[in-house]
Motif scaffolding. Structure first.
Motif, PDB file in Angstrom:
ATOM      1  N   GLU A 232       0.801  -1.211   0.000  1.00 52.42           N
ATOM      2  CA  GLU A 232       0.000   0.000   0.000  1.00 52.42           C
ATOM      3  C   GLU A 232       0.844   1.274   0.000  1.00 52.42           C
ATOM      4  N   GLY A 233       2.151   1.134   0.312  1.00 50.73           N
ATOM      5  CA  GLY A 233       3.008   2.316   0.360  1.00 50.73           C
ATOM      6  C   GLY A 233       4.430   1.948   0.748  1.00 50.73           C
ATOM      7  N   ILE A 234       5.230   2.976   1.009  1.00 51.67           N
ATOM      8  CA  ILE A 234       6.634   2.805   1.375  1.00 51.67           C
ATOM      9  C   ILE A 234       6.895   3.616   2.633  1.00 51.67           C
ATOM     10  N   ALA A 235       7.691   3.044   3.531  1.00 52.88           N
ATOM     11  CA  ALA A 235       8.139   3.738   4.730  1.00 52.88           C
ATOM     12  C   ALA A 235       9.657   3.925   4.660  1.00 52.88           C
ATOM     13  N   ALA A 236      10.147   4.892   5.389  1.00 50.85           N
ATOM     14  CA  ALA A 236      11.594   5.121   5.448  1.00 50.85           C
ATOM     15  C   ALA A 236      11.987   5.515   6.865  1.00 50.85           C
ATOM     16  N   ILE A 237      13.115   4.978   7.291  1.00 51.53           N
ATOM     17  CA  ILE A 237      13.696   5.291   8.601  1.00 51.53           C
ATOM     18  C   ILE A 237      15.109   5.798   8.345  1.00 51.53           C
ATOM     19  N   ALA A 238      15.480   6.910   8.999  1.00 51.40           N
ATOM     20  CA  ALA A 238      16.817   7.478   8.763  1.00 51.40           C
ATOM     21  C   ALA A 238      17.438   7.944  10.068  1.00 51.40           C
ATOM     22  N   THR A 239      18.754   7.855  10.134  1.00 55.96           N
ATOM     23  CA  THR A 239      19.539   8.368  11.244  1.00 55.96           C
ATOM     24  C   THR A 239      20.623   9.264  10.700  1.00 55.96           C
ATOM     25  N   ALA A 240      20.834  10.409  11.322  1.00 56.87           N
ATOM     26  CA  ALA A 240      21.896  11.330  10.932  1.00 56.87           C
ATOM     27  C   ALA A 240      22.770  11.618  12.141  1.00 56.87           C
ATOM     28  N   ALA A 241      24.075  11.565  11.930  1.00 58.75           N
ATOM     29  CA  ALA A 241      25.041  11.917  12.972  1.00 58.75           C
ATOM     30  C   ALA A 241      25.730  13.207  12.573  1.00 58.75           C
ATOM     31  N   LEU A 242      25.719  14.186  13.477  1.00 63.51           N
ATOM     32  CA  LEU A 242      26.328  15.481  13.230  1.00 63.51           C
ATOM     33  C   LEU A 242      27.416  15.735  14.265  1.00 63.51           C
ATOM     34  N   ILE A 243      28.470  16.391  13.850  1.00 66.83           N
ATOM     35  CA  ILE A 243      29.574  16.701  14.761  1.00 66.83           C
ATOM     36  C   ILE A 243      29.840  18.202  14.707  1.00 66.83           C
ATOM     37  N   GLY A 244      29.895  18.814  15.840  1.00 66.27           N
ATOM     38  CA  GLY A 244      30.220  20.233  15.943  1.00 66.27           C
ATOM     39  C   GLY A 244      31.274  20.451  16.993  1.00 66.27           C
ATOM     40  N   GLY A 245      31.716  21.662  17.081  1.00 71.72           N
ATOM     41  CA  GLY A 245      32.725  21.950  18.087  1.00 71.72           C
ATOM     42  C   GLY A 245      33.560  23.125  17.681  1.00 71.72           C
TER      43      GLY A 245
END
Length: 379
Positions: free
Chosen positions: A366-379
């Protein structure tokens, strides 16, 4: 006034050990070169970035060639020749000033970059230096043979900044063999202003330098993780847009913009890591201007916002959940497209797929799902 950056990364760095040139060795979860590059990407006022690579570093050419912010050029027989090649690569750009930096100084701070740039408002050249405070000896065969006066001595650092045309002319006139670009500038009669250097701005040279650099980077590191989840139903159509790639299918997806469920999940993951809400906050679905819009607009905005807030995207992982279409044949093209939009290497992006074993709405097609993870680095 645009300031270009020239990063010299063509050396072999054998004294650092490890079997790899030091710029490609791991450091605090990334490579030395990644830390250095991201420091300048995040700095205000930076225009073109030229990366000078050894001709034989084919993996680096492939990876960084996909980064739209970078211009690549080949290294020469020595450092001076590599710098000349880098300066030549800046011809035709809008840059009027240039910062020349050792790729093996990954701990360079935003404050130091800004101080060098500011000094070029008053001088044709500027460079950071640390006043020598320790006693200086001469030695031979493991014994002290004498002392040297430390008055007026400085340990040279980079980035060294110059008016672009002035340093280009200085290098053209120099016979070669200089220790650094300040020596080239002074030989051409340029006044080089000294700005205060930083003890943490070390140049990785020996094996033990990696441990010190890691301590410096980790003490100021701000690591953020964000997750995104999105779902779109199937409707009439002959293709779906997934992670920026047109995939042939007997139905289309319905939803916000072009209904790119993968790109929406990744965008929300980046916003989440920044604590900046979701796509709906920045691009309301009720606004008709976004109907059918390319979802790359949203993802590019999220990436730009991360940089404005002082973060770099370390990596992204996206899983598409569907029975059909088959994602495997398109996964690499999807990673390449996402990397192009975000201005990072494709090696930092993973796109994969799974089914739900014919359970639930995805299992029923009936459809499509998506799962995402993003890693960000600051400093």
């Amino acid at each position: 006034m645009d300031t270009a950056v020239l990063l010299v990364a063509a050396g072999r760095g054998q004294r650092a050990g490890g079997g790899l040139p030091k710029q490609w060795r791991p450091l605090a979860g990334r490579r030395v070169a990644d830390w250095t590059l991201d420091a300048f990407r995040a700095a205000p006022g930076i225009g073109p970035i030229v990366l000078v690579l050894a001709p034989g570093d084919t993996a680096a050419w492939d990876e960084f060639g996909a980064d739209p912010r970078l211009t690549l050029t080949k290294g020469g027989a020595d450092r001076a020749a590599s710098v000349r090649n880098g300066l030549a690569a800046l011809e035709g750009t809008s840059a009027e000033r240039v910062l020349i930096h050792d790729i093996a100084r990954p701990c360079v701070s935003q404050a130091l970059i800004a101080v060098v740039i500011a000094a070029l408002d008053e001088a044709p050249a500027a460079a950071p230096g640390l006043a020598v405070t320790d006693a200086l000896w001469t030695g031979a065969e493991g014994a002290v043979t004498g002392t040297r006066d430390r008055e007026g001595l400085f340990a040279a650092q980079t980035p060294q900044g110059f008016q672009l045309e002035a340093i280009r002319a200085a290098h053209a006139a120099h016979p070669g063999g200089a220790a650094d670009d300040v020596e080239v500038a002074r030989a051409a009669g340029l006044r080089v202003a000294i700005v205060p250097g930083e003890a943490d701005n070390l140049k990785i040279t020996r094996p033990e330098d990696f441990a010190r650099a890691e301590r410096i980077l980790r003490q100021d590191m701000d690591v953020r993780l964000g997750n995104g989840y999105d779902v779109h139903r199937f409707g009439p159509g002959d293709h779906v847009m997934l992670c920026g790639v047109r995939v042939h299918h007997d139905r289309g997806l319905q939803g916000h913009s072009d209904a790119d469920v993968g790109m929406h999940a990744i965008t929300d993951a980046i916003y989440g890591a920044l604590a900046q809400g979701d796509i709906g906050r920045h691009f309301p679905p009720s606004d008709p201007q976004w109907k059918g819009a390319d979802s790359a607009i949203f993802l590019r905005h999220a990436g730009d916002l991360a940089r404005q807030m002082g973060f770099q995207i370390s990596n992204i992982d996206c899983t598409l959940v569907c029975e059909l279409p088959k994602i495997g044949p398109y996964a690499l093209a999807m990673a390449d497209r996402l990397a192009q939009i975000l201005g990072i290497g494709a090696a930092r992006i993973s796109v994969k797929a799974t089914t739900s074993e014919r359970l639930g709405f995805t299992g029923r097609g009936e459809g499509i799902a998506a799962i995402a993870t993003a890693a960000l680095i600051g400093g």
